[in-house]
Scaffold this active site. Structure first.
Site, PDB file in Angstrom:
ATOM      1  N   HIS A  34       5.426   0.801   6.082  1.00 20.95           N
ATOM      2  CA  HIS A  34       5.364   1.075   4.646  1.00 20.95           C
ATOM      3  C   HIS A  34       6.765   1.413   4.159  1.00 20.95           C
ATOM      4  O   HIS A  34       7.428   2.251   4.762  1.00 20.95           O
ATOM      5  CB  HIS A  34       4.494   2.299   4.352  1.00 20.95           C
ATOM      6  CG  HIS A  34       3.038   2.071   4.567  1.00 20.95           C
ATOM      7  ND1 HIS A  34       2.134   3.099   4.601  1.00 20.95           N
ATOM      8  CD2 HIS A  34       2.336   0.953   4.744  1.00 20.95           C
ATOM      9  CE1 HIS A  34       0.923   2.602   4.801  1.00 20.95           C
ATOM     10  NE2 HIS A  34       1.024   1.300   4.898  1.00 20.95           N
ATOM     11  N   GLN A  94      -2.461  -2.099   7.761  1.00 24.63           N
ATOM     12  CA  GLN A  94      -2.770  -3.536   7.877  1.00 24.63           C
ATOM     13  C   GLN A  94      -3.690  -3.974   6.730  1.00 24.63           C
ATOM     14  O   GLN A  94      -3.601  -3.411   5.658  1.00 24.63           O
ATOM     15  CB  GLN A  94      -3.380  -3.869   9.244  1.00 24.63           C
ATOM     16  CG  GLN A  94      -2.394  -3.812  10.393  1.00 24.63           C
ATOM     17  CD  GLN A  94      -2.255  -2.443  11.016  1.00 24.63           C
ATOM     18  OE1 GLN A  94      -3.220  -1.731  11.149  1.00 24.63           O
ATOM     19  NE2 GLN A  94      -1.058  -2.085  11.400  1.00 24.63           N
ATOM     20  N   LYS A 108       0.830  -1.210   0.000  1.00 22.18           N
ATOM     21  CA  LYS A 108       0.000   0.000   0.000  1.00 22.18           C
ATOM     22  C   LYS A 108       0.861   1.256   0.000  1.00 22.18           C
ATOM     23  O   LYS A 108       0.504   2.265  -0.577  1.00 22.18           O
ATOM     24  CB  LYS A 108      -0.884   0.057   1.264  1.00 22.18           C
ATOM     25  CG  LYS A 108      -1.957  -0.984   1.320  1.00 22.18           C
ATOM     26  CD  LYS A 108      -2.763  -0.852   2.593  1.00 22.18           C
ATOM     27  CE  LYS A 108      -2.007  -1.209   3.853  1.00 22.18           C
ATOM     28  NZ  LYS A 108      -1.548  -2.587   3.963  1.00 22.18           N
TER      29      LYS A 108
HETATM   30  P1  IMP Z   1      -0.790  -6.088  16.719  1.00 24.20           P
HETATM   31  O1  IMP Z   1      -1.413  -5.191  15.684  1.00 24.20           O
HETATM   32  O2  IMP Z   1       0.647  -5.732  17.014  1.00 24.20           O
HETATM   33  O3  IMP Z   1      -1.631  -6.193  17.958  1.00 24.20           O
HETATM   34  O4  IMP Z   1      -0.726  -7.563  16.100  1.00 24.20           O
HETATM   35  C1  IMP Z   1      -1.900  -8.317  15.828  1.00 24.20           C
HETATM   36  C2  IMP Z   1      -1.741  -9.128  14.547  1.00 24.20           C
HETATM   37  O5  IMP Z   1      -1.736  -8.254  13.422  1.00 24.20           O
HETATM   38  C3  IMP Z   1      -0.433  -9.916  14.454  1.00 24.20           C
HETATM   39  O6  IMP Z   1      -0.689 -11.125  13.765  1.00 24.20           O
HETATM   40  C4  IMP Z   1       0.466  -9.021  13.616  1.00 24.20           C
HETATM   41  O7  IMP Z   1       1.477  -9.746  12.965  1.00 24.20           O
HETATM   42  C5  IMP Z   1      -0.554  -8.447  12.650  1.00 24.20           C
HETATM   43  N1  IMP Z   1      -0.161  -7.142  12.115  1.00 24.20           N
HETATM   44  C6  IMP Z   1      -0.206  -5.945  12.736  1.00 24.20           C
HETATM   45  N2  IMP Z   1       0.205  -4.970  11.925  1.00 24.20           N
HETATM   46  C7  IMP Z   1       0.512  -5.544  10.749  1.00 24.20           C
HETATM   47  C8  IMP Z   1       0.966  -5.032   9.468  1.00 24.20           C
HETATM   48  O8  IMP Z   1       1.155  -3.822   9.264  1.00 24.20           O
HETATM   49  N3  IMP Z   1       1.144  -5.952   8.485  1.00 24.20           N
HETATM   50  C9  IMP Z   1       0.895  -7.277   8.680  1.00 24.20           C
HETATM   51  N4  IMP Z   1       0.467  -7.791   9.827  1.00 24.20           N
HETATM   52  C10 IMP Z   1       0.272  -6.933  10.858  1.00 24.20           C
END
Ligand code: IMP
Length: 425
Positions: free
Chosen positions: A41, A222, A16
């Site tokens: 990013h 995300q 993105k």
């Molecule tokens: P958190 O956002 O750190 O609480 O993580 C929760 C889940 O979302 C985990 O599986 C992370 O690996 C995933 N995640 C969070 N941010 C990203 C991102 O920017 N890209 C890919 N996965 C993400």
């Protein structure tokens, strides 16, 4: 049609950042609406590489206002480091406005992120350990500290004392070291002072830009399947990456959105735990990982790789009401003898609903002939190898959504805007 939302249509990391950089130069305002520095990013600009976790890529364009919306959770030290690092590489940046209503990520959130992951045991989420979940927990628990509180010294101290009195009990219960409010205050007060000039009424600025008919780009972080409501719960993030999050996290309403583009790779990746029906835990997955340099921008973790999940992508088109798809990484799959995609799951009519259904979902595969050659020089749809075109047409047909933009490499030039009408109208 002056407003455009760009969302991740899969599990994040769909490139993105590049798209926001490409389209951000045409925008008066670029607004990030959810998440925090869990996102990452990478943008190549002027021959230099920039890694953004919080700042919208629009910051690289001097005439553009970058907004951090109320739906975000912001780590002050991370944000200041990113501003300083970006300034060190490029002197002239765009303006920045931080919503006074955005929540602040503080050290107790990061400690709780680690302690809660440990306490989850086998059911761990595999978070980015940036304190994102605990910061959103405080928001929902109505004890969060917002940017407006952070930049108001006496109020920040008062809120910090109250919140830490509560959260220290939880930290201690989970076996962690509690925090002294005075120490946290002393560490964060100078950061608050530096951030204060950028904190303001971001919602009014965005509403005014929309009302004035300016090009406003809403930048998702995300991906749809990490959405708290629409993702593979409980293996999700704690915010709303879907297109609807652009309303929740910035202060506009659904009728203010004109176009929504969903960015998807021609294969799938996921980082962290959770179901991934088309995952290839084998040498093909490893080959995709190496060909696509699939390692996390934020955590450096190797990403799990698999074939495209078309059934999931079609679902993503619906939950995000996509106007068009941005298909990325067409170049990465070049050289694979065949390419597969899942068009559904054995024994299931539609998408998996429960955690068990997700975990047990077995893909129904469709196989396509692979393509070869260096796609990075393709600039028109017709330049693509015939097999790649056929695959692309199958994606469009199955999802009922046209490909608006194609990306065949990391550079801005390696982009084909096929349907400008689905971008700014
Ligand atoms: P958190 O956002 O750190 O609480 O993580 C929760 C889940 O979302 C985990 O599986 C992370 O690996 C995933 N995640 C969070 N941010 C990203 C991102 O920017 N890209 C890919 N996965 C993400």
């Amino acid at each position: 049609m002056p407003t455009l939302v760009i969302v991740g249509a899969q599990w994040g990391d769909e490139a993105k950042g590049k798209m926001i950089d490409v389209l951000g130069s045409d925008s008066s305002v670029v607004v990030r609406y959810s998440g925090g520095n869990n996102a990452g990013h990478t943008v190549i600009f002027g021959g230099r590489e920039f890694k953004f976790h919080l700042l919208p890529a629009g910051i690289l364009h001097p005439g553009t206002l970058s907004v951090l919306g109320s739906g975000m959770v912001l780590c002050p030290s991370g944000l200041l480091k990113e501003i300083d690092d970006t300034r060190a590489k490029q002197a002239e940046l765009g303006d920045l406005l931080i919503s006074a209503a955005a929540h602040v990520v503080l050290p107790h959130h990061r400690r709780l992120d680690a302690l809660e992951e440990e306490a989850r045991g086998k059911g761990r989420t595999g978070t980015t350990s940036r304190g994102i979940g605990p910061a959103y927990t405080d928001k929902v628990q109505r004890i969060g500290i917002r940017m407006a509180d952070l930049v108001d010294g006496p109020r920040f101290r008062e809120r910090l004392e109250a919140v830490l009195e509560f959260k220290n009990r939880l930290i201690t219960l989970l076996g962690g070291e509690p925090f002294a409010a005075a120490e946290v205050y002393d560490e964060y007060a100078p950061m608050a002072e530096r951030l204060a000039p950028w904190v303001g009424n971001a919602e009014a600025a965005v509403q005014n830009a929309v009302a004035a008919g300016q090009h406003v780009l809403f930048e998702g972080a995300q991906g749809a399947f990490l959405d708290l409501d629409h993702g593979t719960y409980p293996y999700v993030t704690s915010s709303h990456p879907v297109a609807g999050g652009a309303c929740l996290g910035t202060g506009i309403g659904p009728r203010d959105i004109d176009n929504v583009l969903g960015v998807a790779k021609v294969y799938c990746t996921r980082v962290g735990e959770g179901p991934f029906p088309t995952e290839l835990d084998n040498e093909i997955g490893a080959r995709i990982r190496e060909a696509g340099h699939e390692y996390g921008t934020t955590t450096g973790r190797p990403r799990r790789c698999g074939w495209l999940d078309l059934a999931a992508l079609r679902h993503s088109c619906r939950i995000n009401s996509l106007s068009g798809l941005v298909m990325t990484r067409l170049d990465t799959l070049s050289g694979f003898p065949e390419v597969k995609a899942s068009v559904g799951y054995e024994g299931l009519d539609g998408m998996p609903q429960t955690e068990t259904e997700w975990r047990e979902a077995r893909p129904i595969w469709r196989t396509f002939p692979g393509w070869t050659g260096d796609l990075r020089s393709c600039r028109r749809r017709e330049d693509l190898p015939a097999e790649c075109l056929r695959y692309l047409e199958a994606v469009e047909e199955f999802t009922g959504t046209p490909a608006a933009i194609l990306s065949v490499g990391p550079d801005r030039e390696e982009t084909m805007i096929l349907r400008p009408d689905l971008v700014w109208g």
